[in-house]
Scaffold this motif. Structure first.
Motif, short mmCIF file in Angstrom:
data_model
loop_
_atom_site.label_atom_id
_atom_site.label_comp_id
_atom_site.label_asym_id
_atom_site.label_seq_id
_atom_site.Cartn_x
_atom_site.Cartn_y
_atom_site.Cartn_z
N GLU A 106 -17.94 -13.62 -12.87
CA GLU A 106 -19.11 -14.11 -12.13
C GLU A 106 -19.73 -15.32 -12.81
OE1 GLU A 106 -23.39 -12.40 -10.41
OE2 GLU A 106 -21.97 -11.07 -11.42
N VAL A 107 -19.83 -15.28 -14.13
CA VAL A 107 -20.38 -16.41 -14.88
C VAL A 107 -19.53 -17.66 -14.67
CG1 VAL A 107 -20.80 -17.31 -17.20
CG2 VAL A 107 -21.56 -15.02 -16.60
N ASN A 108 -18.22 -17.49 -14.65
CA ASN A 108 -17.30 -18.62 -14.50
C ASN A 108 -16.98 -18.94 -13.05
OD1 ASN A 108 -16.14 -19.51 -17.35
ND2 ASN A 108 -16.45 -17.29 -17.41
N LYS A 109 -17.65 -18.26 -12.12
CA LYS A 109 -17.49 -18.51 -10.68
C LYS A 109 -16.03 -18.42 -10.25
CE LYS A 109 -21.62 -21.39 -10.12
NZ LYS A 109 -22.19 -21.08 -11.44
N LEU A 110 -15.39 -17.33 -10.66
CA LEU A 110 -14.00 -17.09 -10.30
C LEU A 110 -13.92 -15.94 -9.30
CD1 LEU A 110 -12.29 -17.29 -13.82
CD2 LEU A 110 -12.55 -19.11 -12.13
N THR A 111 -12.92 -16.00 -8.45
CA THR A 111 -12.70 -14.94 -7.47
C THR A 111 -12.33 -13.64 -8.17
OG1 THR A 111 -11.93 -16.55 -5.85
CG2 THR A 111 -11.33 -14.25 -5.47
N GLU A 112 -12.92 -12.55 -7.74
CA GLU A 112 -12.61 -11.22 -8.27
C GLU A 112 -11.82 -10.44 -7.24
OE1 GLU A 112 -16.26 -9.32 -9.48
OE2 GLU A 112 -17.10 -11.21 -10.20
N SER B 130 -18.30 -23.15 -3.77
CA SER B 130 -18.12 -21.92 -3.02
C SER B 130 -16.68 -21.44 -3.08
CB SER B 130 -18.54 -22.14 -1.56
OG SER B 130 -17.72 -23.10 -0.95
N THR B 131 -15.72 -22.35 -3.08
CA THR B 131 -14.33 -21.92 -3.12
C THR B 131 -13.95 -21.39 -4.47
OG1 THR B 131 -13.65 -24.17 -3.64
CG2 THR B 131 -13.61 -23.54 -1.34
N THR B 132 -14.50 -21.97 -5.53
CA THR B 132 -14.18 -21.47 -6.85
C THR B 132 -14.71 -20.07 -7.05
OG1 THR B 132 -14.29 -23.72 -7.70
CG2 THR B 132 -14.39 -21.95 -9.31
N SER B 133 -15.89 -19.79 -6.45
CA SER B 133 -16.48 -18.48 -6.61
C SER B 133 -15.95 -17.49 -5.59
CB SER B 133 -18.01 -18.59 -6.46
OG SER B 133 -18.34 -19.10 -5.19
N GLU C 33 5.84 -24.38 -14.49
CA GLU C 33 5.60 -25.37 -13.45
C GLU C 33 4.19 -25.17 -12.90
OE1 GLU C 33 7.79 -24.82 -9.75
OE2 GLU C 33 8.41 -22.82 -10.45
N GLU C 34 3.67 -26.21 -12.27
CA GLU C 34 2.29 -26.13 -11.76
C GLU C 34 2.20 -25.10 -10.64
OE1 GLU C 34 -1.28 -28.95 -9.96
OE2 GLU C 34 0.68 -29.81 -10.44
N PRO C 35 1.32 -24.11 -10.77
CA PRO C 35 1.20 -23.07 -9.75
C PRO C 35 0.14 -23.42 -8.71
CG PRO C 35 -0.05 -22.43 -11.67
CD PRO C 35 0.52 -23.81 -11.97
N ASP C 36 0.22 -22.73 -7.58
CA ASP C 36 -0.81 -22.86 -6.56
C ASP C 36 -1.97 -21.91 -6.81
OD1 ASP C 36 0.38 -24.78 -4.49
OD2 ASP C 36 2.01 -23.34 -4.76
N ALA C 37 -1.73 -20.88 -7.60
CA ALA C 37 -2.79 -19.94 -7.97
C ALA C 37 -2.35 -19.17 -9.21
CB ALA C 37 -3.09 -18.97 -6.83
N GLY D 207 -14.99 -17.12 3.94
CA GLY D 207 -15.08 -18.07 5.03
C GLY D 207 -14.78 -19.49 4.63
N SER D 208 -14.61 -19.77 3.37
CA SER D 208 -14.31 -21.14 2.96
C SER D 208 -12.86 -21.45 3.26
CB SER D 208 -14.60 -21.31 1.48
OG SER D 208 -14.19 -22.57 1.04
N ALA D 209 -12.62 -22.63 3.82
CA ALA D 209 -11.27 -23.01 4.21
C ALA D 209 -10.74 -24.14 3.33
CB ALA D 209 -11.23 -23.42 5.67
N ALA D 210 -11.39 -24.37 2.20
CA ALA D 210 -10.96 -25.44 1.32
C ALA D 210 -9.61 -25.11 0.71
CB ALA D 210 -11.99 -25.68 0.22
N PRO D 211 -8.79 -26.13 0.38
CA PRO D 211 -7.46 -25.87 -0.16
C PRO D 211 -7.47 -25.06 -1.45
CG PRO D 211 -7.68 -28.15 0.53
CD PRO D 211 -9.05 -27.54 0.61
N THR D 212 -8.60 -25.15 -2.22
CA THR D 212 -8.63 -24.46 -3.49
C THR D 212 -9.11 -23.01 -3.36
OG1 THR D 212 -10.84 -25.38 -3.91
CG2 THR D 212 -8.96 -26.56 -4.82
N ASP D 213 -9.43 -22.56 -2.16
CA ASP D 213 -9.87 -21.18 -1.97
C ASP D 213 -8.66 -20.27 -2.12
OD1 ASP D 213 -10.91 -18.80 -1.24
OD2 ASP D 213 -11.73 -19.45 0.67
N ILE D 214 -8.73 -19.37 -3.09
CA ILE D 214 -7.56 -18.55 -3.39
C ILE D 214 -7.22 -17.60 -2.25
CG2 ILE D 214 -8.68 -16.56 -4.49
CD1 ILE D 214 -6.56 -17.05 -6.81
#
Length: 404
Positions: free
Chosen positions: A258-264, A90-93, A195-199, A97-104
């Motif tokens: 959408e196919v790759n479940k990425l935030t738009e 859910s966070t990748t897509s 360097e490694e980014p957060d997003a 409402g998702s509160a996971a660290p990977t939610d952009i």
């Protein structure tokens, strides 16, 4: 009287036994020792068997208890592992409402230092365009360091531009380049994002075709995931160009995301809600948007990352820059209306101004900027902006890695 010898002679097959004589006054005979020994042995064996059975039952009970206890716990991990799996999906897509660290959408909601990377085309490579607006908005609550590609040599990063004076830090690596298509960053990722980014924000479309952009984005996304598999990636659905000729490319980009479940991040939708998208098209550089469009674009991305726009206090000017009408005959939302053939109205700002930025301190020590080392040859899909503001040349042109 006890006479064991006589008794033995009378009964040679039996063991020593005693007879009593009531008249002799002799002591009574003791029982035979062998008989008592046999009885004791039998009792001892019975006791051993009982103890062995008890020990066996206790061991069986312990084994059953252990098996039941361990077996009951072994069913818990699959249930626990199922939850993170669904959360990561859910966070990748970009599920709301998702509160996971990977939610952009949560990137800017905390007070932690952040590193952002933008990989894109010429719609975000200059001051006043949406990336610099994003840096300015971040500077309201953070100390921001923005690194743009050097306009004279895009194979190097220019010196940093700073925004804000306090708060957590935000470092922005803006790998936007005029004429770059969606696969440009794949072979230059180490240079563009050192360097490694957060997003990571993917902002492509102006220099791509609808039939090719998905495959190009696949190449770039594969390079990103190979290096930072857990870093969230968002796809910017670019604003309209003149008469929205970009629509097929944007639709192909949205389908790929959408196919790759990425935030738009739907910038085009924000432009439609604000009015006529053509009013945001730059007359100086038609593939890009004007300053007001850059402001709206930057604000849209800022809020998508979890940022909150600061409302201007009552009685003060709006946070949006004061702009004149850039396209004749088209009313730009929020722009100053100029009388036909007359002079601008009297106001503190008598002429259109670009988005302001704070230059870096003159004595600041800046490390050597990263430089591209990729052997890949860059081929621009359109020429650099013409110095004459009345014309813009759009053409296919092959440029060396060091040219704009």
């Amino acid at each position: 009287m006890c006479t064991p010898d006589a008794d033995k002679r009378a009964h040679p097959q039996s063991g020593p036994q005693c007879t009593q004589s009531d008249q002799s006054g002799a002591q009574p005979c003791r029982p035979a020792r062998r008989l008592g020994h046999n009885v004791a042995m039998r009792r001892s064996r019975a006791t051993d068997v009982s103890l062995g059975l008890i020990a066996l039952l206790v061991n069986v009970a312990i084994v059953v208890a252990v098996v039941f206890f361990v077996g009951g716990r072994s069913e818990a991990p699959p249930e626990k592992s199922a939850a993170p799996s669904s959360a990561s999906t859910s966070t990748t897509s970009g599920t709301a409402g998702s509160a996971a660290p990977t939610d952009i959408s949560q990137v800017l909601t905390s007070d932690k230092d952040v590193v952002l990377a933008v990989l894109g085309d010429g719609t975000g490579d200059e001051d006043g365009e949406w990336v610099s607006v994003l840096a300015e908005l971040l500077g309201q609550s953070r100390e921001v360091s923005l690194r743009n590609l050097d306009p004279t040599d895009p194979t190097r990063y220019a010196k940093e531009r700073t925004y804000g004076e306090s708060g957590p830090t935000a470092v922005m690596w803006n790998g936007s380049r005029l004429g770059a298509n969606a696969s440009y960053a794949a072979e230059r990722l180490d240079f563009l994002v050192p360097e490694e980014p957060d997003a990571i924000l993917l902002n492509y479309g102006r220099d791509d075709k609808a039939s090719a952009i998905a495959a190009r984005l696949d190449t770039t996304l594969a390079a990103i995931k190979a290096k930072w598999p857990k870093t969230p990636v968002a796809v910017v659905l670019q604003a309209q160009n003149t008469d929205d000729q970009l629509a097929p490319v944007r639709e192909a980009t949205a389908e790929w995301a959408e196919v790759n479940k990425l935030t738009e991040i739907d910038v085009a939708g924000a432009f439609l809600r604000a009015g006529d998208p053509n009013s945001f098209v730059s007359i100086v550089d038609p593939p890009s948007v004007n300053s007001l469009g850059g402001r709206l674009w930057g604000e849209t991305v800022f809020t998508a990352l979890g940022g909150k726009l600061v409302e201007a206090p009552s009685g003060t000017a709006s946070s949006e820059p004061t702009l004149g009408v850039e396209t004749p005959g088209v009313a730009v939302p929020g722009a100053i209306s100029l009388p036909q053939g007359g002079a601008p109205p009297s106001s503190p700002t008598s002429s259109p101004t670009a988005v302001s930025t704070n230059p870096p301190p003159p004595d600041a020590t800046v490390t050597d900027p990263p430089q591209e080392t990729s052997p890949a040859t860059f081929t621009a899909t359109r020429m650099t902006r013409d110095p004459d503001p009345t014309t813009t040349t759009i053409a296919e042109a092959g440029l060396s890695a060091g040219a704009r």
